[in-house]
Write an enzyme that holds these catalytic residues in place. Structure first.
Site, PDB file in Angstrom:
ATOM      1  N   ARG A   1      72.388  37.482  37.853  1.00  0.00           N
ATOM      2  CA  ARG A   1      73.228  38.128  38.843  1.00  0.00           C
ATOM      3  C   ARG A   1      72.835  37.935  40.560  1.00  0.00           C
ATOM      4  O   ARG A   1      73.612  37.666  41.148  1.00  0.00           O
ATOM      5  CB  ARG A   1      73.343  39.555  38.757  1.00  0.00           C
ATOM      6  CG  ARG A   1      74.679  39.866  37.543  1.00  0.00           C
ATOM      7  CD  ARG A   1      73.696  41.208  36.840  1.00  0.00           C
ATOM      8  NE  ARG A   1      72.815  40.639  36.165  1.00  0.00           N
ATOM      9  CZ  ARG A   1      72.616  40.152  34.858  1.00  0.00           C
ATOM     10  NH1 ARG A   1      73.902  40.248  34.159  1.00  0.00           N
ATOM     11  NH2 ARG A   1      71.647  39.864  34.158  1.00  0.00           N
ATOM     12  N   THR A   2      71.445  38.391  40.689  1.00  0.00           N
ATOM     13  CA  THR A   2      71.178  38.498  42.030  1.00  0.00           C
ATOM     14  C   THR A   2      70.960  37.319  42.814  1.00  0.00           C
ATOM     15  O   THR A   2      71.511  37.013  43.783  1.00  0.00           O
ATOM     16  CB  THR A   2      69.747  39.207  42.043  1.00  0.00           C
ATOM     17  OG1 THR A   2      69.803  40.295  41.408  1.00  0.00           O
ATOM     18  CG2 THR A   2      69.354  39.494  43.601  1.00  0.00           C
TER      19      THR A   2
ATOM     20  N   LYS B   1      49.925  23.414  40.333  1.00  0.00           N
ATOM     21  CA  LYS B   1      48.718  22.607  40.739  1.00  0.00           C
ATOM     22  C   LYS B   1      47.403  23.269  41.524  1.00  0.00           C
ATOM     23  O   LYS B   1      46.445  22.945  41.826  1.00  0.00           O
ATOM     24  CB  LYS B   1      49.123  21.496  41.523  1.00  0.00           C
ATOM     25  CG  LYS B   1      49.950  20.523  41.401  1.00  0.00           C
ATOM     26  CD  LYS B   1      50.521  19.501  42.321  1.00  0.00           C
ATOM     27  CE  LYS B   1      51.744  18.859  41.966  1.00  0.00           C
ATOM     28  NZ  LYS B   1      52.437  18.219  43.323  1.00  0.00           N
TER      29      LYS B   1
ATOM     30  N   ARG C   1      62.265  37.169  45.153  1.00  0.00           N
ATOM     31  CA  ARG C   1      62.206  38.309  44.009  1.00  0.00           C
ATOM     32  C   ARG C   1      60.487  37.997  43.217  1.00  0.00           C
ATOM     33  O   ARG C   1      60.378  36.939  43.040  1.00  0.00           O
ATOM     34  CB  ARG C   1      63.144  37.979  42.987  1.00  0.00           C
ATOM     35  CG  ARG C   1      62.869  38.567  41.387  1.00  0.00           C
ATOM     36  CD  ARG C   1      63.929  38.412  40.672  1.00  0.00           C
ATOM     37  NE  ARG C   1      64.978  39.520  41.003  1.00  0.00           N
ATOM     38  CZ  ARG C   1      65.956  39.901  40.516  1.00  0.00           C
ATOM     39  NH1 ARG C   1      66.057  39.249  39.142  1.00  0.00           N
ATOM     40  NH2 ARG C   1      67.020  40.645  40.765  1.00  0.00           N
TER      41      ARG C   1
ATOM     42  N   HIS D   1      64.866  47.508  44.607  1.00  0.00           N
ATOM     43  CA  HIS D   1      65.661  46.302  44.555  1.00  0.00           C
ATOM     44  C   HIS D   1      66.970  46.877  45.715  1.00  0.00           C
ATOM     45  O   HIS D   1      67.930  47.456  45.117  1.00  0.00           O
ATOM     46  CB  HIS D   1      66.182  46.261  43.242  1.00  0.00           C
ATOM     47  CG  HIS D   1      67.251  44.991  42.806  1.00  0.00           C
ATOM     48  ND1 HIS D   1      67.761  44.042  43.751  1.00  0.00           N
ATOM     49  CD2 HIS D   1      67.348  44.499  41.762  1.00  0.00           C
ATOM     50  CE1 HIS D   1      68.419  43.260  43.087  1.00  0.00           C
ATOM     51  NE2 HIS D   1      68.207  43.292  42.037  1.00  0.00           N
TER      52      HIS D   1
END
Ligand code: CP
Length: 316
Positions: free
Chosen positions: A67-68, A95, A117, A145
């Protein structure tokens, strides 16, 4: 700071959106009102598709999202921005490049905004100190959030009116949920009566907002609630499963019978992803007259358009 990041006097007083806790009531109302405006514009098909023309939004999702991430991308594109998604799975982190060097590298390319996020507590705050563009928190650890809370509370305001008059009951994994945290912080700023309902194992030692009532009994916690929010057990933030799905559903899963403890017109919200047969019965999940999840998702786009607008260009 780039030309685009210079904001006129009287503009929104924050460069970044790292959490609800940093916002005043006026800031929040400005975001909610602007989101209302964008929701109406989207319905009319007139949504300022040139506002962010020439801007580049960089999305950094170190955790999964449906969703976000999608609604941030839609919001940016609806406003005319271009979006570049940096993919953690194919990045040079694999790496051995450090997180800090990765952020410094991406910041050196001068994006106009970064959406991040991350599973680490406070990662968006760290990134905001390292780059010279707005940074928007799309969810960090169990801390905050903020855009989810903004879209949730906008929905509550539209459905139920004055936030200070509301009783909101949040059921579930209060200990690990950033959505629950941001909603508690936001709703308490506006004087809402906020309750959290959870088994002891999913209740934190300290809540992120003052004045939130705690319940272990679903019946007691739901009594008289206007809004019920379900929060799934956040297994990705547990070392081992803290509660079995069947036991959770028995004691905290919501169905029409248990919802009857709340007010007769109570709505049920969920930030998603929601788990059928764990948090909610199939029958209730499919009852759009009570379970307003898809309306929440719809509201995510105008809420994030409002955030881009106010952070990148908007007058307060
Ligand atoms: N509500 C929410 O944050 O959903 P995603 O994890 O799919 O983005």
């Amino acid at each position: 700071m780039s030309f685009f990041n210079k904001k006129p006097a009287g503009s929104f007083p924050h460069r970044d959106l790292t959490g609800i806790a940093a916002l005043s009531k006026d800031d929040i109302l400005a975001l909610l009102d602007r989101a209302d405006d964008y929701a109406q514009r989207l319905e009319r098909g007139n949504f300022q598709s040139d506002l962010l023309r020439g801007r580049i939004v960089l999305t950094l999702f170190f955790e999964d999202s449906t969703r976000t991430r999608t609604s941030f991308e839609m919001a940016a594109k609806r406003l005319g921005a271009e979006v570049i998604h940096w993919d953690v799975k194919t990045s040079s982190l694999n790496k051995g490049e450090t997180f800090g060097d990765t952020i410094a590298t991406l910041g050196a390319m001068k994006p106009d905004a970064i959406v991040i996020r991350h599973s680490e507590y406070g990662a968006p705050l760290t990134v905001a100190q390292m780059v010279d563009c707005p940074v928007i928190n799309a969810g960090d650890s169990w801390r905050e959030h903020p855009t989810q809370a903004l879209l949730d509370v906008r929905m509550m305001r539209a459905a139920k009116g004055d936030l200070s008059e509301l009783t909101v009951a949040i059921i579930g994994d209060i200990a690990h949920s950033r959505v629950a945290a941001s909603n508690m912080i936001l709703l308490r700023k506006f004087g809402a009566n906020v309750r959290v309902i959870a088994p002891d194992i999913l209740m934190p030692e300290k809540l992120p907002a003052e004045g939130v009532q705690q319940f272990s009994s679903l019946e007691e916690g739901l009594n008289g609630a206007d809004v019920v929010m379900t929060i799934r057990p956040q297994k990705e933030r547990m070392q081992t499963a803290l509660i079995e799905d069947a036991a959770y559903y028995r004691d905290y899963g919501l169905n029409h019978d248990k919802l009857a403890f709340a007010k007769p017109d109570a709505i049920v919200m969920d930030p998603g992803p929601f788990l059928r047969g764990v948090q909610i019965s199939d029958e209730l999940a499919d009852d759009e007259s009570r379970f307003v999840y898809l309306k929440q998702v719809e509201g995510g786009v105008p809420a994030r358009m409002a955030v881009f607008d106010l952070l990148l260009t908007g007058k307060f």
